[in-house]
Every structure is written in C-alpha cells, then in structure tokens.
Enzyme design. Structure first.
Site, PDB file in Angstrom:
ATOM      1  N   CYS A  34      13.895   0.042  -0.454  1.00  0.00           N
ATOM      2  CA  CYS A  34      13.409   0.508   0.847  1.00  0.00           C
ATOM      3  C   CYS A  34      14.556   1.046   1.681  1.00  0.00           C
ATOM      4  O   CYS A  34      15.726   0.801   1.398  1.00  0.00           O
ATOM      5  CB  CYS A  34      12.756  -0.639   1.635  1.00  0.00           C
ATOM      6  SG  CYS A  34      11.401  -1.459   0.791  1.00  0.00           S
ATOM      7  N   ASP A 439      40.102  28.029  23.693  1.00  0.00           N
ATOM      8  CA  ASP A 439      38.880  28.709  24.108  1.00  0.00           C
ATOM      9  C   ASP A 439      38.773  28.721  25.634  1.00  0.00           C
ATOM     10  O   ASP A 439      38.958  27.696  26.294  1.00  0.00           O
ATOM     11  CB  ASP A 439      37.666  27.990  23.503  1.00  0.00           C
ATOM     12  CG  ASP A 439      36.359  28.648  23.863  1.00  0.00           C
ATOM     13  OD1 ASP A 439      36.016  29.647  23.225  1.00  0.00           O
ATOM     14  OD2 ASP A 439      35.692  28.170  24.805  1.00  0.00           O
TER      15      ASP A 439
END
Length: 489
Positions: A34, A439
C-alpha cells in the site's frame, strides 16, 4: 527512508499522504502493498515491511492494494533533486529508455556498465532496471484499462509490453485481477475515447500553487506551439514515435490532462514529460520548511505555499528559447521564437485549437540563415553554437544528463553567461538549487524585501535556501507585477 522503520510506521499510522511515493508498505499476512496514506486500518507493526519502490514490493511477491492504488502515487521527489547515477537512471526509465533501448541502452547513456547500473539500482531501490520498467508498464496498463475504451491489445502495445500474454500475466500478478476484471471493477461509463486521445488525472503532493506555474507557461507561450485556451494550457509534444498535444489544467486535488497522440506507444513518455513540466513530483513540505526558516521569505511562503518551478517538456527547445530571451522582453522573446517555429517547425493539425507546429529540432535549426535572425550578431553566434552542439550530441540536456557537465559545456559556448546557464539549469535540467542572482527581477525583488541586491551578496544570503534556491526564485519573482505570476482567466 524505507530503512527507518519507526519513521515509516508513524507515517502509516498517521495516514500521511506527504509520504506517498517515498516508500511502500507491504503486509506479510495479506500479501498486499500500500501507499502510506492507505485509508484502511493500519496493520500491526510486526506484520509490516517497507520497500523503497513499487517494483521492489512486486519483486518480493506482494500485489498492489485495490483500495489505495499505490502504483498511482506521485513519483519519489528524490529523482528530481538529485544528480547522481541512480536519479539519472530513474529519470531515463520514466522516459521509456529501457523499453526502447534495453538495459544496455540505459547503461550507455549513463556511462556505466550494465552490471554497475543494476547493482546501484538494486542497492537503493530493491529492484533492477527491468523490474522498475515493468512496474511502470503495469501502472500505465492499469491507467488505460480503467480510463479508456481501448482494446486490451492496444493497451498492451501502449504500455510497452512485448506481447498480449505478457501483458495479461503481469496485470494478474501485480493487481491480482485480470485486465477485464480490472475494467469491470472500474465501473461503467468509460468514455468512448479513440486511439490517441485520453483524459487522465495527474496526482501531486499537496499543497500546489498553480498561479505562477500556469501563469508563467501562458505568459511565455510561443504562438503555434503553446496556447492558453478555455482555462487550460495546451502545447505540442515531440515524442519518440510521433507527436502529440497535451492539455493541462489545475484542479484542487489533481491536474487534469488530455493527451492526443499520433502513436499510443508514446503515452508513458508524454505523461512523464507533463509531470516534469509542472514539477508534480516535488516535495512541497520539505521545500517550504527550508524557505520558511528565512524570516524574509516566511510570509511569502505562508501566503503561497506549494509553489512549483515551471519546467519544460523539451530541454533542447528551452535552451534555444533561453538564448532568444537574452536581454529582451518576454514579448520580444516570443516573437523571435514564433518566427523560428513558422520557418523551421514541423506542421501539425490541431482540430481542437490553434496549435500549428512542433518546435523545430536542433538539427533543423542548424540549417537556418543567420541573416534571417532579427537580433545582434553576437546572439546569432550564440544560437548557432548552441544548436550545433545539441545536434551533434556534444551537449546533453536530457533527463539522464550530468548537471555539472552540462553546466560546464554550456558555459564554454560563446555568449553563455551565468544568467543563461542557470536559467537552463533551473528549467531544462531541473536542478532545484539553480539560482540566478543577476536576473533583474530577482535583484529588484531582493531590494524591495530588504535583502542584499548585489549578485555576490545575494548569493551568500541564499545559502540559507539551499538546496531549494530555484523555488526561492519563484517566490521572489512573484513579488513583481508581471503576467507570469497570475493564473490566466
């Protein structure tokens, strides 16, 4: 993580879905495995054993739980933030390399012998490359059986099985049901989908902030290749056996996905690329916890937890677009890219929208006339050097690439400064620690937040954010007034 029994046990007892995909719980008394968040009552601790992969659980003789469907868990985030051989191998397996080229092909791409690859994967994942690829084929088969009206023969082909018999045997072994029983269990009302068109649900770990994710893709969309239409991001895909169109839209508990493919065998690769594009296998809990430790970023993270890094379905395409975007506006970069697409892209048909072309492959772009590029001579040289390096195989930006080697090769190309190299590393290579302090948007955001704004000082401060600096970049960009930060209407 699967070796830490107590930690795994706590996750299972809490039904903590954050750990789905990190490990799998097998129950000795039932023979079932599971996901940690399985809704059934947890078994006794003495009956549990934990496996690092679904393939390992299957190889140990366990079958998938029919209730929690562990094979449909989001992928382990380990393979997206690591750059070692095992992580590179897992990314290549997700791309279908083992199905197309076998284990020798996988080993050749990694630069190792087949024995070394098998040993490393077995040591960490409890299964070798063939078993891992088999588990992926089983999951693809189940997905198609339960959500499409394709014949079982077509499903066997699409999932990558060599024969219908192997397909039937694998489905029975993994799911303890025959293919027809799986389809019957899924219920009536399966849509009448024709070959090549499928409606899927792409799971992710919560939370997920869709604003910058879809906003960025829509704002930078190249006409003809990408579009935002009726609340969904749509784009063309160049795939191993043909081409396709992906349509993606955000929903509260999954990403809606519609795929139209010219060859159904490309389904697993198309799904993998869509997941990479939207960074769906990320671990937002780990990312947010690290970034929240910085008092400056804490309010940003708490306001929009679960930010993802918008990536790409084609690293070579993104590298070309990064060069086209050097020192120009988003609109100008889109215009340059659209001209390349119109002149060198491969035309396709899109009955449901306005997509017209595949983005041109590097080999096609080696034939372009530099004089046709409306950009400075230096940038023309940069673009031509890039496409030749990609076309000749001198530069590998694919899922199995070595991030350090790719960075070094990019930096050696003319016109590739730190901004372009790190932008490609973040969006194309998928490095979660890529950082672009030069940037302009990042520097302005840093200054407005009271952070150091010079690249060197900001890089020193960003040490607090490692290894998730690419996610910090998304939070910093989001402080600005730009369409990339907004979910399109």
């Amino acid at each position: 993580m699967h070796e830490d029994f107590e930690r795994c046990l706590r996750a299972v007892q809490a039904k903590d879905e954050r750990f789905d995909g990190w490990f799998f719980t097998a129950v000795r008394t039932t023979g079932i495995y599971c996901r940690p968040s399985c809704p059934v009552r947890p078994p006794k601790a003495r009956n549990m054993v934990f496996h690092p992969s679904a393939a390992a659980a299957q190889q140990a003789g366990y079958r998938a739980c029919k209730r929690c469907r562990p094979d449909a868990s989001p992928g382990s985030p380990e393979w997206n933030h690591r750059a070692d051989a095992v992580a590179r191998a897992m990314r290549l397996i997700a791309e279908g390399v083992v199905d197309r080229e076998g284990v020798p092909g996988l080993a050749a791409r990694l630069g190792y012998s087949t024995r070394q690859v098998e040993r490393q994967l077995n040591a960490e994942l409890g299964a070798g490359p063939l078993a891992l690829a088999r588990a992926q084929r089983a999951q693809t088969a189940r997905l198609l059986i339960e959500t499409s009206a394709l014949t079982m023969t077509d499903i066997a082909l699409a999932a990558g099985f060599g024969s219908v018999r192997t397909f039937n045997d694998t489905v029975r072994e993994v799911f303890a049901l025959s293919p027809s029983e799986l389809r019957a269990r899924a219920g009536r009302g399966i849509p009448a989908v024709t070959t090549g068109a499928l409606l899927l649900r792409l799971p992710f770990r919560k939370p997920l902030c869709p604003d910058n994710l879809f906003g960025h893709l829509a704002a930078t969309a190249v006409p003809g290749v990408e579009e935002w239409r009726d609340g969904a991001y749509r784009r063309t895909l160049r795939l191993p056996h043909g081409h396709g169109i992906a349509e993606l839209w955000p929903l509260p508990d999954h990403i809606g996905c519609r795929l139209s493919l010219t060859d159904i065998r490309d389904l697993p690769v198309a799904i993998s690329r869509c997941r990479v594009l939207l960074d769906l296998d990320a671990d937002p809990a780990a990312v947010d916890e690290q970034l929240r430790a910085d008092p400056v970023l804490k309010p940003l993270v708490e306001k929009n937890s679960g930010r993802r890094v918008p990536r790409t379905v084609d690293p070579a395409e993104f590298a070309v677009r990064a060069v086209l975007g050097q020192q120009v506006s988003t609109a100008a970069a889109r215009t340059h890219a659209a001209r390349l697409v119109a002149a060198h892209g491969e035309p396709i048909e899109d009955p449901c929208g306005g997509l017209t072309h595949l983005f041109p492959a590097p080999r096609a772009l080696t034939q372009l006339d530099p004089a046709s590029l409306a950009m400075p001579e230096s940038r023309r040289r940069t673009l031509l050097a890039l496409v030749h390096a990609l076309a000749e195989g001198e530069l590998d930006l694919g899922p199995g690439s070595d991030w350090t080697a790719a960075r070094d090769r990019l930096a050696a190309l003319p016109g590739f400064g730190p901004w372009t190299v790190e932008t490609v590393a973040m969006r194309a290579l998928g490095d979660p620690d890529a950082f672009i302090p030069t940037d302009l948007g990042i520097r302005q955001a840093a200054e407005n937040l009271g952070l150091p704004s010079t690249p060197a000082a900001l890089t020193r401060h960003a040490g607090l954010w490692r290894p998730w600096r690419a996610y910090a970049v998304q939070h910093l960009w989001a402080t600005g007034d730009h369409p990339i930060n907004l979910l399109p209407a």
